[in-house]
Design an enzyme around this catalytic site. Sequence first.
Site, PDB file in Angstrom:
ATOM      1  CD  GLU A  41      -2.463   1.414   2.613  1.00 48.27           C
ATOM      2  OE1 GLU A  41      -2.944   2.435   3.165  1.00 48.27           O
ATOM      3  OE2 GLU A  41      -2.677   0.443   3.198  1.00 48.27           O
ATOM      4  NE  ARG A  45      -0.244   8.637   5.055  1.00 49.95           N
ATOM      5  CZ  ARG A  45      -0.175   7.990   6.183  1.00 49.95           C
ATOM      6  NH1 ARG A  45       0.721   8.087   7.113  1.00 49.95           N
ATOM      7  NH2 ARG A  45      -1.346   7.201   6.660  1.00 49.95           N
ATOM      8  CE  LYS A 128      -7.301   2.804   6.531  1.00 49.37           C
ATOM      9  NZ  LYS A 128      -6.323   3.596   5.803  1.00 49.37           N
TER      10      LYS A 128
END
Length: 203
Positions: A41, A45, A128
Amino acid sequence: MPDIETIMRTGAVIPVLVIDDVATARPLAEALVAGGLKVLEVTLRTPAALDAIREMKQVPGAIVGAGTVVSKEQFARVMDAGGEFIVSPGLTTDLGEAIVRSGVPFLPGVANAGDIMRGYELGLRHFKFFPAEANGGLPALKALAAPFYEAQFCPTGGITAETAPTYLGFGPVRCVGGSWVTPKGASMAEVERLAREASALRP
Protein backbone atom coordinates in the site's frame (compact mmCIF):
# COMPACT_ATOMS: atom_id res chain seq x y z
CA MET A 1 -7.20 -8.26 -10.84
CA PRO A 2 -7.66 -10.09 -7.50
CA ASP A 3 -10.68 -9.19 -5.38
CA ILE A 4 -10.32 -7.53 -1.99
CA GLU A 5 -10.86 -10.79 -0.10
CA THR A 6 -7.97 -12.40 -1.98
CA ILE A 7 -5.77 -9.35 -1.42
CA MET A 8 -6.47 -9.39 2.32
CA ARG A 9 -5.70 -13.09 2.57
CA THR A 10 -2.45 -12.88 0.60
CA GLY A 11 -0.35 -11.95 3.63
CA ALA A 12 -0.69 -11.33 7.34
CA VAL A 13 0.61 -7.77 7.00
CA ILE A 14 0.05 -5.08 4.38
CA PRO A 15 3.00 -2.66 4.57
CA VAL A 16 1.84 0.96 4.71
CA LEU A 17 4.47 2.83 2.69
CA VAL A 18 5.38 6.51 2.58
CA ILE A 19 7.73 6.97 -0.39
CA ASP A 20 9.72 10.20 -0.52
CA ASP A 21 12.19 9.20 -3.24
CA VAL A 22 10.91 7.27 -6.25
CA ALA A 23 14.40 5.78 -6.73
CA THR A 24 13.82 3.69 -3.60
CA ALA A 25 10.45 2.34 -4.73
CA ARG A 26 11.50 -0.67 -6.78
CA PRO A 27 14.26 -1.89 -4.40
CA LEU A 28 11.82 -1.55 -1.51
CA ALA A 29 9.16 -3.56 -3.33
CA GLU A 30 11.72 -6.22 -4.22
CA ALA A 31 12.81 -6.53 -0.58
CA LEU A 32 9.22 -6.76 0.71
CA VAL A 33 8.17 -9.34 -1.88
CA ALA A 34 11.33 -11.37 -1.22
CA GLY A 35 10.37 -11.35 2.46
CA GLY A 36 6.91 -12.68 1.67
CA LEU A 37 4.82 -9.50 1.72
CA LYS A 38 3.35 -9.13 -1.76
CA VAL A 39 0.53 -6.66 -1.11
CA LEU A 40 1.95 -3.13 -0.95
CA GLU A 41 0.00 0.00 0.00
CA VAL A 42 1.64 3.20 -1.22
CA THR A 43 0.11 6.13 0.62
CA LEU A 44 -0.65 9.30 -1.32
CA ARG A 45 1.18 11.41 1.23
CA THR A 46 4.11 12.48 -0.94
CA PRO A 47 4.60 13.85 -4.48
CA ALA A 48 6.50 10.65 -5.36
CA ALA A 49 3.62 8.29 -4.56
CA LEU A 50 2.10 7.82 -8.03
CA ASP A 51 5.47 7.28 -9.70
CA ALA A 52 6.35 4.88 -6.88
CA ILE A 53 3.27 2.82 -7.73
CA ARG A 54 4.39 2.67 -11.37
CA GLU A 55 7.86 1.51 -10.33
CA MET A 56 6.66 -1.08 -7.83
CA LYS A 57 4.27 -2.52 -10.41
CA GLN A 58 7.35 -3.69 -12.32
CA VAL A 59 8.33 -6.09 -9.52
CA PRO A 60 7.17 -9.66 -10.20
CA GLY A 61 4.69 -10.88 -7.61
CA ALA A 62 3.89 -7.43 -6.21
CA ILE A 63 0.24 -6.37 -5.81
CA VAL A 64 0.43 -2.59 -5.59
CA GLY A 65 -2.34 -0.27 -4.48
CA ALA A 66 -2.78 3.21 -3.08
CA GLY A 67 -3.64 4.34 0.41
CA THR A 68 -4.84 7.69 1.77
CA VAL A 69 -7.17 8.09 -1.22
CA VAL A 70 -9.66 10.79 -0.22
CA SER A 71 -11.17 12.03 -3.51
CA LYS A 72 -12.40 10.85 -6.88
CA GLU A 73 -9.63 12.88 -8.51
CA GLN A 74 -6.99 10.97 -6.56
CA PHE A 75 -8.73 7.71 -7.43
CA ALA A 76 -8.53 8.56 -11.14
CA ARG A 77 -4.82 9.36 -10.87
CA VAL A 78 -4.15 6.08 -9.07
CA MET A 79 -5.92 4.20 -11.85
CA ASP A 80 -3.77 5.99 -14.43
CA ALA A 81 -0.70 4.87 -12.48
CA GLY A 82 -1.84 1.23 -12.56
CA GLY A 83 -2.93 0.87 -8.94
CA GLU A 84 -4.57 -2.50 -8.24
CA PHE A 85 -6.55 -1.63 -5.13
CA ILE A 86 -7.67 1.40 -3.16
CA VAL A 87 -7.44 2.07 0.58
CA SER A 88 -9.05 5.16 2.11
CA PRO A 89 -8.82 6.52 5.66
CA GLY A 90 -12.60 6.91 5.83
CA LEU A 91 -15.74 6.28 3.80
CA THR A 92 -17.85 8.87 2.01
CA THR A 93 -20.80 7.97 -0.19
CA ASP A 94 -19.46 10.00 -3.13
CA LEU A 95 -16.03 8.36 -3.24
CA GLY A 96 -17.38 4.97 -2.24
CA GLU A 97 -19.95 4.87 -5.05
CA ALA A 98 -17.33 5.82 -7.64
CA ILE A 99 -14.92 3.07 -6.58
CA VAL A 100 -17.64 0.44 -6.21
CA ARG A 101 -18.95 1.24 -9.72
CA SER A 102 -15.45 0.77 -11.11
CA GLY A 103 -15.09 -2.72 -9.67
CA VAL A 104 -11.62 -1.90 -8.28
CA PRO A 105 -10.90 -3.69 -4.96
CA PHE A 106 -11.64 -1.22 -2.18
CA LEU A 107 -10.77 -1.16 1.52
CA PRO A 108 -12.38 1.89 3.13
CA GLY A 109 -11.53 3.05 6.62
CA VAL A 110 -14.16 2.71 9.34
CA ALA A 111 -14.11 3.78 12.97
CA ASN A 112 -17.70 3.24 14.15
CA ALA A 113 -20.99 1.48 13.43
CA GLY A 114 -22.26 4.30 11.21
CA ASP A 115 -19.22 3.97 8.94
CA ILE A 116 -19.78 0.23 8.57
CA MET A 117 -23.50 0.72 7.88
CA ARG A 118 -22.61 3.22 5.13
CA GLY A 119 -20.31 0.57 3.68
CA TYR A 120 -23.02 -2.05 3.87
CA GLU A 121 -25.35 0.22 1.90
CA LEU A 122 -22.70 0.31 -0.84
CA GLY A 123 -22.46 -3.49 -0.82
CA LEU A 124 -19.09 -3.53 0.97
CA ARG A 125 -18.11 -6.14 3.55
CA HIS A 126 -14.34 -5.54 3.85
CA PHE A 127 -13.03 -2.62 5.87
CA LYS A 128 -9.92 -1.03 7.33
CA PHE A 129 -10.42 -0.39 11.05
CA PHE A 130 -8.58 2.91 11.41
CA PRO A 131 -6.88 4.29 13.41
CA ALA A 132 -6.98 1.00 15.28
CA GLU A 133 -5.07 1.72 18.48
CA ALA A 134 -6.41 5.26 18.88
CA ASN A 135 -9.96 3.92 18.48
CA GLY A 136 -9.68 1.48 21.35
CA GLY A 137 -7.72 -1.36 19.79
CA LEU A 138 -8.92 -4.93 19.66
CA PRO A 139 -11.62 -4.58 22.38
CA ALA A 140 -13.26 -1.82 20.34
CA LEU A 141 -13.01 -3.84 17.13
CA LYS A 142 -14.59 -6.87 18.81
CA ALA A 143 -17.49 -4.73 19.99
CA LEU A 144 -17.95 -3.27 16.50
CA ALA A 145 -17.65 -6.59 14.71
CA ALA A 146 -20.32 -8.30 16.83
CA PRO A 147 -23.39 -6.82 15.09
CA PHE A 148 -21.74 -6.96 11.66
CA TYR A 149 -21.04 -10.67 11.43
CA GLU A 150 -20.31 -10.59 7.68
CA ALA A 151 -17.65 -7.90 7.92
CA GLN A 152 -13.94 -8.62 7.53
CA PHE A 153 -11.29 -6.22 8.79
CA CYS A 154 -7.74 -5.00 8.30
CA PRO A 155 -6.86 -3.02 11.45
CA THR A 156 -4.31 -0.28 10.74
CA GLY A 157 -2.83 2.51 12.82
CA GLY A 158 -0.42 2.09 15.69
CA ILE A 159 -0.05 -1.68 15.24
CA THR A 160 3.38 -3.19 15.90
CA ALA A 161 5.09 -6.53 15.45
CA GLU A 162 4.26 -7.21 19.10
CA THR A 163 0.53 -6.40 18.90
CA ALA A 164 -0.19 -7.72 15.40
CA PRO A 165 -0.57 -11.41 16.41
CA THR A 166 -3.31 -10.51 18.90
CA TYR A 167 -5.31 -8.79 16.17
CA LEU A 168 -4.64 -11.61 13.72
CA GLY A 169 -6.00 -14.11 16.24
CA PHE A 170 -9.46 -12.51 16.03
CA GLY A 171 -11.58 -14.32 13.44
CA PRO A 172 -12.91 -11.37 11.39
CA VAL A 173 -9.39 -9.96 10.97
CA ARG A 174 -7.89 -11.04 7.65
CA CYS A 175 -4.68 -9.00 7.90
CA VAL A 176 -3.24 -5.91 9.56
CA GLY A 177 -1.64 -2.81 8.10
CA GLY A 178 1.63 -1.54 9.48
CA SER A 179 4.64 0.63 8.85
CA TRP A 180 7.07 -1.12 11.18
CA VAL A 181 8.42 -3.32 8.37
CA THR A 182 9.99 -0.30 6.66
CA PRO A 183 11.62 1.77 9.42
CA LYS A 184 13.24 5.02 8.37
CA GLY A 185 16.85 4.50 7.33
CA ALA A 186 16.63 0.71 7.16
CA SER A 187 18.67 -1.17 4.57
CA MET A 188 16.91 -3.35 2.03
CA ALA A 189 18.35 -6.42 3.78
CA GLU A 190 16.78 -5.23 7.03
CA VAL A 191 13.44 -4.61 5.30
CA GLU A 192 13.50 -8.11 3.84
CA ARG A 193 14.22 -9.58 7.28
CA LEU A 194 11.38 -7.62 8.89
CA ALA A 195 9.05 -8.61 6.05
CA ARG A 196 9.93 -12.26 6.53
CA GLU A 197 9.14 -11.99 10.25
CA ALA A 198 5.89 -10.16 9.53
CA SER A 199 4.78 -12.70 6.95
CA ALA A 200 5.07 -15.43 9.61
CA LEU A 201 2.94 -13.59 12.20
CA ARG A 202 -0.40 -15.18 11.41
CA PRO A 203 -1.28 -17.51 14.32
